[in-house]
Design a protein around this motif. Structure first.
Motif, mmCIF file in Angstrom:
data_model
loop_
_atom_site.group_PDB
_atom_site.id
_atom_site.type_symbol
_atom_site.label_atom_id
_atom_site.label_comp_id
_atom_site.label_asym_id
_atom_site.label_seq_id
_atom_site.Cartn_x
_atom_site.Cartn_y
_atom_site.Cartn_z
ATOM 1 N N GLY A 259 -26.766 38.188 -4.956
ATOM 2 C CA GLY A 259 -26.584 36.812 -5.378
ATOM 3 C C GLY A 259 -27.706 35.881 -4.978
ATOM 4 O O GLY A 259 -27.621 34.678 -5.169
ATOM 5 N N ARG A 260 -28.758 36.436 -4.401
ATOM 6 C CA ARG A 260 -29.903 35.604 -4.004
ATOM 7 C C ARG A 260 -30.753 35.266 -5.207
ATOM 8 O O ARG A 260 -30.894 36.037 -6.134
ATOM 9 N N GLN B 234 -28.754 29.892 -18.560
ATOM 10 C CA GLN B 234 -29.588 31.062 -18.869
ATOM 11 C C GLN B 234 -30.512 31.375 -17.700
ATOM 12 O O GLN B 234 -30.686 32.536 -17.323
ATOM 13 N N ALA B 235 -31.115 30.343 -17.115
ATOM 14 C CA ALA B 235 -32.031 30.527 -15.988
ATOM 15 C C ALA B 235 -31.286 31.052 -14.765
ATOM 16 O O ALA B 235 -31.782 31.920 -14.049
ATOM 17 N N ARG B 236 -30.078 30.528 -14.530
ATOM 18 C CA ARG B 236 -29.281 30.983 -13.389
ATOM 19 C C ARG B 236 -28.991 32.469 -13.512
ATOM 20 O O ARG B 236 -29.178 33.231 -12.568
ATOM 21 N N LYS B 237 -28.576 32.890 -14.686
ATOM 22 C CA LYS B 237 -28.269 34.309 -14.891
ATOM 23 C C LYS B 237 -29.523 35.174 -14.763
ATOM 24 O O LYS B 237 -29.490 36.236 -14.145
ATOM 25 N N ALA B 238 -30.634 34.708 -15.334
ATOM 26 C CA ALA B 238 -31.876 35.488 -15.301
ATOM 27 C C ALA B 238 -32.421 35.630 -13.881
ATOM 28 O O ALA B 238 -33.064 36.622 -13.553
ATOM 29 N N SER B 239 -32.166 34.642 -13.033
ATOM 30 C CA SER B 239 -32.672 34.691 -11.658
ATOM 31 C C SER B 239 -31.718 35.396 -10.707
ATOM 32 O O SER B 239 -32.067 35.647 -9.558
ATOM 33 N N GLY B 240 -30.503 35.679 -11.165
ATOM 34 C CA GLY B 240 -29.512 36.321 -10.307
ATOM 35 C C GLY B 240 -28.854 35.375 -9.327
ATOM 36 O O GLY B 240 -28.160 35.805 -8.420
ATOM 37 N N SER B 241 -29.043 34.090 -9.509
ATOM 38 C CA SER B 241 -28.503 33.083 -8.586
ATOM 39 C C SER B 241 -27.015 32.872 -8.802
ATOM 40 O O SER B 241 -26.500 33.056 -9.904
ATOM 41 N N LEU C 220 -32.182 18.797 2.343
ATOM 42 C CA LEU C 220 -33.272 19.747 2.557
ATOM 43 C C LEU C 220 -32.823 21.120 3.052
ATOM 44 O O LEU C 220 -33.649 21.915 3.466
ATOM 45 N N GLU C 221 -31.514 21.403 2.998
ATOM 46 C CA GLU C 221 -31.083 22.724 3.441
ATOM 47 C C GLU C 221 -31.488 23.766 2.413
ATOM 48 O O GLU C 221 -31.493 23.495 1.217
ATOM 49 N N TYR C 222 -31.843 24.927 2.888
ATOM 50 C CA TYR C 222 -32.272 26.012 2.005
ATOM 51 C C TYR C 222 -31.073 26.881 1.688
ATOM 52 O O TYR C 222 -30.384 27.358 2.585
ATOM 53 N N ARG C 223 -30.795 27.098 0.421
ATOM 54 C CA ARG C 223 -29.710 27.963 -0.025
ATOM 55 C C ARG C 223 -30.321 29.101 -0.828
ATOM 56 O O ARG C 223 -30.822 28.881 -1.928
ATOM 57 N N SER C 224 -30.304 30.292 -0.279
ATOM 58 C CA SER C 224 -30.967 31.428 -0.921
ATOM 59 C C SER C 224 -30.314 31.821 -2.242
ATOM 60 O O SER C 224 -30.917 32.533 -3.035
ATOM 61 N N GLU C 225 -29.105 31.351 -2.500
ATOM 62 C CA GLU C 225 -28.412 31.703 -3.736
ATOM 63 C C GLU C 225 -28.493 30.600 -4.795
ATOM 64 O O GLU C 225 -27.843 30.675 -5.823
ATOM 65 N N ARG C 226 -29.324 29.566 -4.563
ATOM 66 C CA ARG C 226 -29.409 28.438 -5.496
ATOM 67 C C ARG C 226 -30.769 28.366 -6.186
ATOM 68 O O ARG C 226 -31.815 28.451 -5.557
#
Length: 106
Positions: A40-41, A62-69, A83-89
């Motif tokens: 999910g990253r 489409q971009a979300r699906k293509a990136s696996g996010s 500014l928090e980093y979310r590896s799944e976003r």
């Protein structure tokens, strides 16, 4: 007597640890399934095709699906963001005209 207490203590510890396991998936999860292998990253390179296009909810999905996010958002130049980093976003950064200028994760 000691053996009984030791057996009960061992059983209690095993029960607590079994409750903490992460195996399986919850049926009520609203997060979409990610492609196998990335947990999910976000992988921004998968959404590079959006650069130069007009941002829209359809393009974002489409971009979300293509990136696996698991999640995605469109960021305009004047948006206030944390500014928090979310590896799944996935982030689609757009200019004042709504055209995607940058794709990144976080």
């Amino acid at each position: 007597m000691f053996r009984t207490r030791a057996s009960l203590a061992t059983l209690l510890v095993a029960s607590v640890l079994a409750g903490c396991s992460t195996g399986g998936s919850s049926g009520g999860s609203s997060a979409p399934a990610a492609p196998a292998g990335n947990d999910g990253r976000c992988e921004a390179s998968g959404a590079d095709f959006t650069i130069g296009k007009q941002a829209s909810p359809e393009l974002l999905e489409q971009a979300r699906k293509a990136s696996g996010s698991q999640m995605a958002r469109i960021l305009t130049p004047h948006d206030v963001i944390t500014l928090e980093y979310r590896s799944e976003r996935l982030n689609l950064n757009v200019d004042d005209k709504g055209v995607v200028t940058r794709v990144n994760c976080g």
